[in-house]
Design a protein around this motif. Structure first.
Motif: not given
Length: 342
Positions: A168-181
């Motif tokens: 759900n968290y990742v799904g609210k973002k857009q293509a090209g956005d960066n996330i840190t795992l």
């Protein structure tokens, strides 16, 4: 060149060809009867009760075929040949398959503990640890950065308790956005920043390209230890639940018998179909089991139970084959069983 040297060359050529054939893998897997393994030595409930008989899980031996094992399986009555796609997909690596099998065992073990402790009226809680990486997709940002078996416990500033929260968290973002795992691998904590990418199979969703499931531990009292480091797959679930429950309650449900069996189990106690039932019947018979529990699948025409009955007849064993739909079915049978005469 004299005949002596020609003979040597021919001999060497044949020898090399035989060695190459032994190591050349074919796109098939071979399965054959394994063994029946007593569960009491690998399952320990703290302060648990002892048993006169035994519960046993059953196994099959599986490996990728070479020319020799393929030909042998062709003429062996209880060896089976499966195409590679029937065991794992073309996209799934050997490591991903191994991780999936180990996770299936872990999930089965958790369900077995839950079923047994609930039936024994013992307390149960879950401790969530994050999400477990089962696979990594080619062409997606996670490829080469994450591996099957990694445990992700944080994304950006969010610590989460389930794969649903993560998705759900990742799904609210857009293509090209960066996330840190933030993840754990080989008992070491790591982190990696990845861009999100649209999935080819579903243009409405973005992600880094991992298959994942919840990673959680079950907390029970009394404590239970189940050593499954050398066992993969979910098929021991039913027998796990019976052994755990038998150590939790005073009455010995084995009644002095050697009881083997197979079947998946879910948290509701439903017993499910497994593969290799014929080979597991043979493994149980070789270990002198007297009773064998087989998934009945609510009486399906092609059920594991019917296949087990036929195999028992073919090998002329005296082992009794018992149809099981649920954990409760197994308990009902065992509670009505007469004590074995000494």
């Amino acid at each position: 060149m004299n005949r002596k040297w020609m003979g040597r060359i021919l001999l060497y050529t044949v020898a090399i060809a035989l060695v190459v054939a032994a190591f050349f893998s074919l796109p098939y897997y071979i399965t054959k009867p394994g063994m029946a393994k007593e569960l009491e030595p690998i399952i320990e409930v703290e302060g648990g009760y002892e048993e006169k008989g035994s519960f046993m899980l059953t196994t099959v031996v599986m490996g990728q075929a070479n020319i020799y094992t393929y030909l042998l399986a062709k003429i062996s009555e209880y060896q089976e040949i499966y195409p590679l796609a029937a065991i794992r997909s073309e996209e799934e690596s050997d490591e991903e398959y191994k991780v999936r099998q180990l996770h299936s065992m872990s999930t089965s073990k958790l369900a077995a503990i839950e079923v047994a402790y609930k039936k024994a009226n013992k307390p149960i809680t879950y401790q969530y640890k994050g999400v477990y990486v089962l696979s990594v997709m080619d062409g997606m940002p996670a490829m080469g950065k994450l591996e099957p078996g990694d445990r992700i416990f944080q994304v950006d500033e969010l610590t989460f308790k389930s794969s649903e929260e993560f998705i759900n968290y990742v799904g609210k973002k857009q293509a090209g956005d960066n996330i840190t795992l933030y993840f754990e691998r080989d008992d070491k904590e790591n982190r990696v920043s990845l861009p999100l990418k649209i999935f080819e199979a579903d243009q409405t969703k973005v992600g880094v390209g991992i298959g994942l499931v919840d990673d959680k531990d079950i907390v029970v009292a009394p404590e239970v230890t189940v050593e499954t480091s050398d066992i993969g797959g979910p098929s021991a679930g039913l027998m796990f639940s019976l052994e755990i429950y038998n150590q939790l309650v005073k009455e010995d449900l084995t009644k002095g018998y050697k009881i083997a069996g197979t079947g998946t189990i879910d948290s509701s106690g439903t017993v499910g179909r497994i593969g290799g039932i014929e080979q597991k019947v043979i493994a149980a018979d070789k270990s002198d089991a007297e009773i064998f529990f087989a998934p009945n699948e609510e009486g399906a025409a092609d059920s594991n139970y019917l296949a087990a009955v036929q195999t028992a007849k073919d090998i002329e064993t005296n082992m009794k084959i018992v149809p099981i739909n649920t954990f409760e079915d197994a308990l009902t049978y065992l509670e009505a069983l007469q004590e074995k005469e000494e």
